[in-house]
Motif scaffolding. Structure first.
Motif, PDB file in Angstrom:
ATOM      1  N   PRO A 207       0.796  -1.232   0.000  1.00 38.48           N
ATOM      2  CA  PRO A 207       0.000   0.000   0.000  1.00 38.48           C
ATOM      3  C   PRO A 207       0.828   1.283   0.000  1.00 38.48           C
ATOM      4  CG  PRO A 207      -0.623  -1.468   1.820  1.00 38.48           C
ATOM      5  CD  PRO A 207       0.673  -1.959   1.265  1.00 38.48           C
ATOM      6  N   HIS A 208       2.130   1.173   0.237  1.00 38.12           N
ATOM      7  CA  HIS A 208       2.904   2.385   0.538  1.00 38.12           C
ATOM      8  C   HIS A 208       4.121   2.623  -0.344  1.00 38.12           C
ATOM      9  CE1 HIS A 208       0.423   2.959   4.059  1.00 38.12           C
ATOM     10  NE2 HIS A 208       0.639   1.701   4.390  1.00 38.12           N
ATOM     11  N   MET A 209       4.465   1.683  -1.191  1.00 38.46           N
ATOM     12  CA  MET A 209       5.665   1.877  -2.025  1.00 38.46           C
ATOM     13  C   MET A 209       5.533   1.069  -3.308  1.00 38.46           C
ATOM     14  SD  MET A 209       8.339  -0.483   0.135  1.00 38.46           S
ATOM     15  CE  MET A 209       8.033   0.439   1.634  1.00 38.46           C
ATOM     16  N   ASN A 210       6.378   1.406  -4.253  1.00 30.97           N
ATOM     17  CA  ASN A 210       6.416   0.670  -5.499  1.00 30.97           C
ATOM     18  C   ASN A 210       7.020  -0.717  -5.219  1.00 30.97           C
ATOM     19  OD1 ASN A 210       6.125   0.475  -8.293  1.00 30.97           O
ATOM     20  ND2 ASN A 210       8.294   0.983  -8.565  1.00 30.97           N
ATOM     21  N   VAL A 211       6.276  -1.768  -5.557  1.00 32.98           N
ATOM     22  CA  VAL A 211       6.779  -3.132  -5.355  1.00 32.98           C
ATOM     23  C   VAL A 211       7.004  -3.765  -6.722  1.00 32.98           C
ATOM     24  CG1 VAL A 211       6.201  -5.438  -4.507  1.00 32.98           C
ATOM     25  CG2 VAL A 211       5.646  -3.427  -3.112  1.00 32.98           C
ATOM     26  N   ASP A 212       8.204  -4.276  -6.928  1.00 37.76           N
ATOM     27  CA  ASP A 212       8.555  -4.930  -8.190  1.00 37.76           C
ATOM     28  C   ASP A 212       9.080  -6.326  -7.841  1.00 37.76           C
ATOM     29  OD1 ASP A 212       9.893  -5.916 -10.439  1.00 37.76           O
ATOM     30  OD2 ASP A 212      10.483  -3.918 -11.116  1.00 37.76           O
ATOM     31  N   VAL A 213       8.216  -7.334  -8.025  1.00 37.94           N
ATOM     32  CA  VAL A 213       8.601  -8.676  -7.572  1.00 37.94           C
ATOM     33  C   VAL A 213       9.747  -9.256  -8.409  1.00 37.94           C
ATOM     34  CG1 VAL A 213       6.398  -9.265  -6.468  1.00 37.94           C
ATOM     35  CG2 VAL A 213       6.730  -9.768  -8.915  1.00 37.94           C
ATOM     36  N   GLN A 214       9.873  -8.797  -9.651  1.00 38.51           N
ATOM     37  CA  GLN A 214      11.000  -9.306 -10.453  1.00 38.51           C
ATOM     38  C   GLN A 214      12.306  -8.686  -9.991  1.00 38.51           C
ATOM     39  OE1 GLN A 214      10.499 -10.119 -14.743  1.00 38.51           O
ATOM     40  NE2 GLN A 214       8.545  -9.045 -14.536  1.00 38.51           N
ATOM     41  N   ASP A 215      12.255  -7.416  -9.614  1.00 37.77           N
ATOM     42  CA  ASP A 215      13.466  -6.766  -9.114  1.00 37.77           C
ATOM     43  C   ASP A 215      13.865  -7.359  -7.758  1.00 37.77           C
ATOM     44  OD1 ASP A 215      15.545  -4.692  -9.031  1.00 37.77           O
ATOM     45  OD2 ASP A 215      14.338  -3.886  -7.382  1.00 37.77           O
ATOM     46  N   LEU A 216      12.866  -7.566  -6.876  1.00 39.19           N
ATOM     47  CA  LEU A 216      13.169  -8.191  -5.574  1.00 39.19           C
ATOM     48  C   LEU A 216      13.655  -9.625  -5.765  1.00 39.19           C
ATOM     49  CD1 LEU A 216      10.102  -7.117  -3.375  1.00 39.19           C
ATOM     50  CD2 LEU A 216      12.429  -6.216  -3.254  1.00 39.19           C
ATOM     51  N   ASP A 217      13.124 -10.273  -6.798  1.00 35.43           N
ATOM     52  CA  ASP A 217      13.408 -11.687  -7.088  1.00 35.43           C
ATOM     53  C   ASP A 217      12.863 -12.613  -5.984  1.00 35.43           C
ATOM     54  OD1 ASP A 217      14.292 -13.652  -8.817  1.00 35.43           O
ATOM     55  OD2 ASP A 217      16.255 -13.805  -7.855  1.00 35.43           O
ATOM     56  N   CYS A 218      11.825 -12.163  -5.278  1.00 33.59           N
ATOM     57  CA  CYS A 218      11.209 -13.014  -4.252  1.00 33.59           C
ATOM     58  C   CYS A 218      10.509 -14.199  -4.929  1.00 33.59           C
ATOM     59  CB  CYS A 218      10.196 -12.218  -3.426  1.00 33.59           C
ATOM     60  SG  CYS A 218       8.991 -11.350  -4.439  1.00 33.59           S
ATOM     61  N   ASP A 219      10.384 -15.278  -4.181  1.00 35.78           N
ATOM     62  CA  ASP A 219       9.694 -16.456  -4.710  1.00 35.78           C
ATOM     63  C   ASP A 219       8.198 -16.343  -4.493  1.00 35.78           C
ATOM     64  OD1 ASP A 219      12.119 -18.266  -5.391  1.00 35.78           O
ATOM     65  OD2 ASP A 219      12.556 -17.318  -3.473  1.00 35.78           O
ATOM     66  N   PHE A 220       7.823 -15.738  -3.361  1.00 33.65           N
ATOM     67  CA  PHE A 220       6.413 -15.503  -3.034  1.00 33.65           C
ATOM     68  C   PHE A 220       6.273 -14.095  -2.455  1.00 33.65           C
ATOM     69  CE2 PHE A 220       7.188 -20.070  -2.251  1.00 33.65           C
ATOM     70  CZ  PHE A 220       6.294 -20.630  -3.156  1.00 33.65           C
ATOM     71  N   TYR A 221       5.132 -13.460  -2.762  1.00 36.65           N
ATOM     72  CA  TYR A 221       4.868 -12.138  -2.185  1.00 36.65           C
ATOM     73  C   TYR A 221       3.381 -12.081  -1.843  1.00 36.65           C
ATOM     74  CZ  TYR A 221       5.750  -7.165  -1.368  1.00 36.65           C
ATOM     75  OH  TYR A 221       5.904  -5.937  -0.775  1.00 36.65           O
ATOM     76  N   ALA A 222       3.052 -11.800  -0.587  1.00 34.72           N
ATOM     77  CA  ALA A 222       1.669 -11.846  -0.108  1.00 34.72           C
ATOM     78  C   ALA A 222       1.204 -10.467   0.338  1.00 34.72           C
ATOM     79  CB  ALA A 222       1.574 -12.818   1.078  1.00 34.72           C
ATOM     80  N   PHE A 223      -0.036 -10.095  -0.023  1.00 37.89           N
ATOM     81  CA  PHE A 223      -0.601  -8.832   0.492  1.00 37.89           C
ATOM     82  C   PHE A 223      -2.121  -8.859   0.469  1.00 37.89           C
ATOM     83  CE2 PHE A 223      -1.238  -6.783  -3.741  1.00 37.89           C
ATOM     84  CZ  PHE A 223      -0.356  -7.517  -4.526  1.00 37.89           C
ATOM     85  N   SER A 224      -2.722  -7.858   1.120  1.00 40.65           N
ATOM     86  CA  SER A 224      -4.172  -7.805   1.359  1.00 40.65           C
ATOM     87  C   SER A 224      -4.796  -6.600   0.677  1.00 40.65           C
ATOM     88  CB  SER A 224      -4.467  -7.679   2.861  1.00 40.65           C
ATOM     89  OG  SER A 224      -3.992  -8.795   3.569  1.00 40.65           O
ATOM     90  N   GLY A 225      -5.985  -6.770   0.114  1.00 37.19           N
ATOM     91  CA  GLY A 225      -6.678  -5.665  -0.537  1.00 37.19           C
ATOM     92  C   GLY A 225      -7.139  -4.566   0.408  1.00 37.19           C
ATOM     93  N   HIS A 226      -7.578  -4.963   1.602  1.00 32.33           N
ATOM     94  CA  HIS A 226      -8.219  -3.986   2.488  1.00 32.33           C
ATOM     95  C   HIS A 226      -7.254  -2.976   3.091  1.00 32.33           C
ATOM     96  CE1 HIS A 226      -6.862  -5.740   6.377  1.00 32.33           C
ATOM     97  NE2 HIS A 226      -6.812  -6.858   5.678  1.00 32.33           N
ATOM     98  N   LYS A 227      -5.947  -3.176   2.928  1.00 33.59           N
ATOM     99  CA  LYS A 227      -4.977  -2.200   3.428  1.00 33.59           C
ATOM    100  C   LYS A 227      -4.540  -1.232   2.333  1.00 33.59           C
ATOM    101  CE  LYS A 227      -3.080  -5.549   6.731  1.00 33.59           C
ATOM    102  NZ  LYS A 227      -3.533  -5.081   8.048  1.00 33.59           N
TER     103      LYS A 227
END
Ligand code: PMP
Length: 407
Positions: A207-227
């Motif tokens: 909710p607060h910053m630009n998230v780029d999962v390819q740049d992070l190279d994380c295997d999984f990334y979890a987040f919630s709509g209501h936030k």
């Protein structure tokens, strides 16, 4: 930045016009749930009034429309986090559900007796308890990255926790209790050099910053709509396609299968393998509208403005006698946890409510953090891009009022 037109933005949030105890609402509980702007509300109304039916397999107009809108929303989320493919984006009911999916789908298949899982002291209970359940079931061990007094992860200690039994890392991107932004990209690279996959809990980052999962190279990334200005009951699990394909399903039921007989069931391809039953279609469409809204403002502009709010609020709070900020990391989102000498957080929250100010009090689902920092509970003000400097002033004035009442 000075060009950030917060008044124009506020005008789009009907709930912010409420008055509480005849005072203007000052909503500072955004880390728990954020509020919804009119375009997202309108999108939900439009879906419900002209597009709703059950999705997949329908041959009629409404079913095809709802399916198309649901899948369009998946592509919006894909773009929002810069995933490589839309099938890497799974709709869940929220961060908790996403993490449980990974525990059941990946953990129960690939983590065994004597294996080790690395978590951090800062984790929300939702990224602790599922792994404890797994560790208990499998005879695996959990190792915990410590923090310093500022609430920052000790990255050297993290690196020294790795052994040849390390099979998984779970780390939150941003702490919900303290606002600490963790160096997840660096931590992921270290784990990958040892062949260990990493799940990032992004509930407080997306909710607060630009998230780029390819740049992070994380295997999984979890987040919630209501936030993030979306509805409740919807969340995302991003997973790398090759990992999702190797995982077992979490829930069994309709839509996640290709064929079923009583002898044998074959599973659908990703993402459908992980979306058993009728999904939260309307909330998914709403979340698509929410990320459109956020992208329209710009995540970098949001982050920059929220940093101004944080810096201003931190300065004001440092001027208050007998107030201590808990969590003073160098890199933070706009979260202020604090103690007021001689006043219980529950009383602070209740009295601030009489001033129209909504904050959260308690352990914030991070009891290990409270234990480590030796505070039973805190009061937490968490800001969003629709908060203003004058709301910070009202909040600080509210704390002065609390202190007056208690002396
Ligand atoms: N992780 C973090 C860091 C959170 O802040 C939250 C919500 N407080 C969660 C996970 C759980 O999210 P949800 O309740 O939406 O499943």
């Amino acid at each position: 930045t000075s060009t950030f037109d917060v008044e124009r933005i506020r005008a789009e949030f009907p709930i912010l016009k409420l008055r509480i105890d005849d005072k203007p609402l000052v909503y500072l509980d955004n880390a728990a749930s954020s509020q919804m702007p009119q375009p997202v509300i309108d999108r939900l109304v439009r879906y419900q009034t002209s597009q709703h039916a059950n999705i997949n397999r329908g041959v009629h107009y409404l079913s095809e429309t709802a399916t198309a809108e649901y899948e369009e929303s998946r592509r919006k989320l894909q773009r929002f986090i810069n995933a490589r493919e839309d099938r890497e984006v799974i709709f869940t009911s929220g961060t908790t559900d996403s993490i449980n999916l990974v525990m059941h789908g990946y953990g129960r298949k690939f983590i065994g007796s004597g294996d080790e899982i690395i978590l951090t002291t800062l984790e929300h209970h939702s990224n602790i308890v599922p792994w404890q359940m797994l560790a208990e079931e499998k005879g695996a061990t959990i190792r915990v990255v410590p923090i310093n007094d500022a609430g920052e992860l000790l990255v050297d200690e993290y690196e020294s926790l790795f052994t040849d039994r390390t099979k998984f890392v779970g780390v939150l991107h941003v702490s919900n209790a303290l606002g600490t932004i963790n160096p997840v990209k660096q931590m992921i690279a270290f784990a990958h050099a040892r062949g260990v996959p990493v799940l990032v809990d992004g509930a407080q980052a997306a909710p607060h910053m630009n998230v780029d999962v390819q740049d992070l190279d994380c295997d999984f990334y979890a987040f919630s709509g209501h936030k993030m200005c979306g509805p409740t009951g919807i969340g995302i699990l991003y997973g790398k396609a090759e990992l999702l394909e190797r995982m077992q399903p979490f829930k069994g039921g309709g839509d996640m299968i290709l064929s079923v007989t009583f002898e044998r069931t074959t599973y659908n391809s990703i993402p459908h393998k992980f979306e058993a039953g009728t999904p939260p279609i309307a909330p998914a469409v709403g979340l698509g509208a929410a990320v459109d809204y956020l992208s329209g403002i710009g995540m970098d502009a949001i982050a920059a403005y929220e940093l101004q709010l944080l810096n201003y609020a931190t300065e004001q709070m440092r001027d208050l006698p007998d107030v201590r900020i808990i969590g003073t990391a160098a890199a933070k989102t706009a979260v202020l946890s604090f103690e007021v000498k001689g006043v219980h957080p529950h009383d602070i929250g209740t009295l601030l409510n009489h001033e129209g100010v909504a904050v959260r009090t308690g352990h914030h689902c991070v009891q290990p953090v409270m234990l480590r920092l030796k505070v039973p509970a805190t009061t937490r003000a968490s800001f969003a891009f629709y908060n203003t400097m004058s709301e910070v002033d009202a909040f600080i004035a509210g704390i002065r009022t609390v202190q007056k009442i208690f002396t």
